[in-house]
Design an enzyme around this catalytic site. Structure first.
Site, PDB file in Angstrom:
ATOM      1  N   HIS A  49      38.562  39.750  28.163  1.00 52.13           N
ATOM      2  CA  HIS A  49      38.921  38.680  27.229  1.00 52.13           C
ATOM      3  C   HIS A  49      38.819  39.188  25.791  1.00 52.13           C
ATOM      4  CE1 HIS A  49      37.242  35.970  30.572  1.00 52.13           C
ATOM      5  NE2 HIS A  49      38.492  35.593  30.459  1.00 52.13           N
ATOM      6  N   GLN A  64      44.315  23.479  37.821  1.00 55.74           N
ATOM      7  CA  GLN A  64      44.774  24.724  38.432  1.00 55.74           C
ATOM      8  C   GLN A  64      43.889  25.198  39.586  1.00 55.74           C
ATOM      9  OE1 GLN A  64      44.320  26.938  34.612  1.00 55.74           O
ATOM     10  NE2 GLN A  64      43.694  28.637  35.923  1.00 55.74           N
ATOM     11  N   MET A 105      39.202  30.567  30.328  1.00 53.76           N
ATOM     12  CA  MET A 105      38.342  29.590  31.003  1.00 53.76           C
ATOM     13  C   MET A 105      36.872  29.939  30.748  1.00 53.76           C
ATOM     14  SD  MET A 105      40.361  28.321  34.330  1.00 53.76           S
ATOM     15  CE  MET A 105      39.995  29.681  35.393  1.00 53.76           C
ATOM     16  N   GLY A 106      36.621  30.766  29.733  1.00 57.32           N
ATOM     17  CA  GLY A 106      35.239  31.083  29.368  1.00 57.32           C
ATOM     18  C   GLY A 106      34.611  32.122  30.274  1.00 57.32           C
ATOM     19  N   ALA A 107      33.267  32.183  30.258  1.00 61.04           N
ATOM     20  CA  ALA A 107      32.523  33.259  30.927  1.00 61.04           C
ATOM     21  C   ALA A 107      33.144  34.580  30.466  1.00 61.04           C
ATOM     22  CB  ALA A 107      32.542  33.119  32.447  1.00 61.04           C
ATOM     23  N   LEU A 108      33.207  34.715  29.161  1.00 69.79           N
ATOM     24  CA  LEU A 108      33.976  35.813  28.557  1.00 69.79           C
ATOM     25  C   LEU A 108      33.394  37.182  28.891  1.00 69.79           C
ATOM     26  CD1 LEU A 108      34.724  34.322  25.012  1.00 69.79           C
ATOM     27  CD2 LEU A 108      36.061  34.135  27.120  1.00 69.79           C
ATOM     28  N   HIS A 109      34.292  38.143  29.112  1.00 73.11           N
ATOM     29  CA  HIS A 109      33.910  39.529  29.356  1.00 73.11           C
ATOM     30  C   HIS A 109      34.758  40.423  28.444  1.00 73.11           C
ATOM     31  CE1 HIS A 109      37.621  39.613  31.619  1.00 73.11           C
ATOM     32  NE2 HIS A 109      37.187  38.666  32.423  1.00 73.11           N
ATOM     33  N   LEU A 162      37.934  43.786  35.298  1.00 72.80           N
ATOM     34  CA  LEU A 162      36.967  42.803  34.808  1.00 72.80           C
ATOM     35  C   LEU A 162      37.469  41.407  35.117  1.00 72.80           C
ATOM     36  CD1 LEU A 162      36.183  44.501  31.410  1.00 72.80           C
ATOM     37  CD2 LEU A 162      34.572  44.132  33.250  1.00 72.80           C
ATOM     38  N   SER A 163      36.564  40.562  35.586  1.00 70.39           N
ATOM     39  CA  SER A 163      36.909  39.182  35.911  1.00 70.39           C
ATOM     40  C   SER A 163      35.652  38.335  35.786  1.00 70.39           C
ATOM     41  CB  SER A 163      37.428  39.110  37.349  1.00 70.39           C
ATOM     42  OG  SER A 163      37.390  37.774  37.809  1.00 70.39           O
TER      43      SER A 163
HETATM   44  P1  AMP Z   1      40.679  33.551  32.462  1.00 64.87           P
HETATM   45  O1  AMP Z   1      39.526  33.157  31.605  1.00 64.87           O
HETATM   46  O2  AMP Z   1      40.284  34.259  33.701  1.00 64.87           O
HETATM   47  O3  AMP Z   1      41.653  32.422  32.697  1.00 64.87           O
HETATM   48  O4  AMP Z   1      41.483  34.649  31.632  1.00 64.87           O
HETATM   49  C1  AMP Z   1      41.938  34.385  30.331  1.00 64.87           C
HETATM   50  C2  AMP Z   1      42.891  35.480  29.932  1.00 64.87           C
HETATM   51  O5  AMP Z   1      42.210  36.735  29.966  1.00 64.87           O
HETATM   52  C3  AMP Z   1      44.100  35.601  30.882  1.00 64.87           C
HETATM   53  O6  AMP Z   1      45.263  35.852  30.126  1.00 64.87           O
HETATM   54  C4  AMP Z   1      43.719  36.789  31.727  1.00 64.87           C
HETATM   55  O7  AMP Z   1      44.840  37.473  32.264  1.00 64.87           O
HETATM   56  C5  AMP Z   1      42.967  37.650  30.733  1.00 64.87           C
HETATM   57  N1  AMP Z   1      42.109  38.605  31.438  1.00 64.87           N
HETATM   58  C6  AMP Z   1      41.229  38.329  32.429  1.00 64.87           C
HETATM   59  N2  AMP Z   1      40.670  39.468  32.888  1.00 64.87           N
HETATM   60  C7  AMP Z   1      41.202  40.479  32.166  1.00 64.87           C
HETATM   61  C8  AMP Z   1      41.044  41.892  32.170  1.00 64.87           C
HETATM   62  N3  AMP Z   1      40.208  42.507  33.008  1.00 64.87           N
HETATM   63  N4  AMP Z   1      41.760  42.627  31.291  1.00 64.87           N
HETATM   64  C9  AMP Z   1      42.613  42.002  30.429  1.00 64.87           C
HETATM   65  N5  AMP Z   1      42.826  40.683  30.378  1.00 64.87           N
HETATM   66  C10 AMP Z   1      42.122  39.917  31.236  1.00 64.87           C
END
Ligand code: AMP
Length: 279
Positions: A37, A61, A30-34, A186-187
């Site tokens: 990701h 969602q 969903m972007g805002a990559l860290h 990380l989130s």
């Molecule tokens: P999101 O952008 O939050 O929907 O995450 C996209 C993907 O990145 C999902 O499969 C998440 O489980 C994964 N992800 C998010 N945070 C982490 C993290 N700290 N470590 C590994 N994978 C992550």
């Protein structure tokens, strides 16, 4: 890196890839990559011939419109990071491209209760939306491999179940959770924490580790209580803390060999989730 915003253009390009038998790896985000990701992307790049990343803040969602609105969006920075890591294709569609009114995208399968516990209890309809978007994106990308993070453990169970039930030709690869040095997972949501919130957020991981350690020698109830005490010392509002079977996600009553410990909590109006596996 190629950037596609239209499904038709993406599909036309991927048609060529498929005829040359190249393996497609896919990382939906969903972007805002860290860095979490990016770790997924690095694994995907290593394991695939062509790696596709999608950035799509999926409205179906989110159960709170305000959460959808507040979700961080940093497309320029995301593109830079994806270029740097060596991603081949970025798919960044609009809501209309993903859910055209004439296309049926709802997924109606029985998740065998996986969608009713933990996140499912607190975010009604969330996993229907997750399954819907992942199925739609897999239809569009025809990915051979799908890379997802353990960070969203319940989500990986839901998607694994969907792949099996619909007999989709995609392999799910679950990658470990990347953490800050103080343990905070990380989130994308972490940027919304205040300095105080950020300072106490590592307690979530401390709580999970405490439960895990206690489970070695204590009954489940006592282990969970010890975890709750860690959080109770801080302005953290716990939604759930569960010791569950790693496949069925049902709460376990007796200490077993395998379990996953999951939690969701609010800090400063930001909802965070985390989990650890017990091996
Ligand atoms: P999101 O952008 O939050 O929907 O995450 C996209 C993907 O990145 C999902 O499969 C998440 O489980 C994964 N992800 C998010 N945070 C982490 C993290 N700290 N470590 C590994 N994978 C992550």
């Amino acid at each position: 890196m190629l950037l596609f915003k239209k499904t038709a253009a993406l599909q036309a390009y991927l048609q060529q890839i498929k005829t040359s038998h190249q393996q497609i790896g896919f990382v939906p985000t969903m972007g805002a990559l860290h860095k979490g990701h990016l770790a997924l992307l690095k694994t995907a790049i290593q394991d695939s011939d062509i790696t596709i990343c999608s950035i799509f803040v999926n409205p179906t969602q989110f159960n709170e419109p305000s959460d959808l609105e507040a979700y961080p969006r940093t497309p320029g920075k995301d593109i830079e990071q994806l270029e740097k890591v060596g991603c081949d294709i970025l798919f960044m569609p609009t809501v209309e491209e993903v859910y055209p009114p004439e296309t049926k995208t709802q997924v109606s399968i029985n998740f065998q209760g996986l969608d009713e516990v933990m996140e499912g209890k607190f975010r009604p309809g969330h996993f229907q939306g997750v399954a819907q978007v992942v199925k739609r994106l897999l239809d569009l990308t025809k990915a051979d491999k799908l890379f997802m993070g353990q960070k969203d453990y319940q989500q990986t169970c839901i998607i694994g179940h969907m792949l099996d039930t619909l007999a989709l030709p995609t392999q799910l690869i679950v990658c470990p959770t990347l953490r800050e040095t103080d343990g905070l997972a990380l989130s994308s949501r972490n940027v919304r924490l205040s300095p105080n919130g950020r300072a106490i957020a590592p307690q979530l991981y401390q709580c999970l580790k405490t439960v895990k350690e206690h489970l070695a020698t204590h009954p489940i109830e006592e282990a969970v209580q010890a975890g709750k005490e860690i959080l109770a010392a801080h302005p953290i509002e716990l939604e759930y803390l569960e010791v569950a079977h790693p496949k069925t996600l049902q709460a376990i009553q007796d200490r077993e060999q395998q379990a996953v410990i999951c939690l969701a909590a609010w800090i400063d109006g930001v909802r965070l989730i985390d989990n650890v596996l017990l091996d």
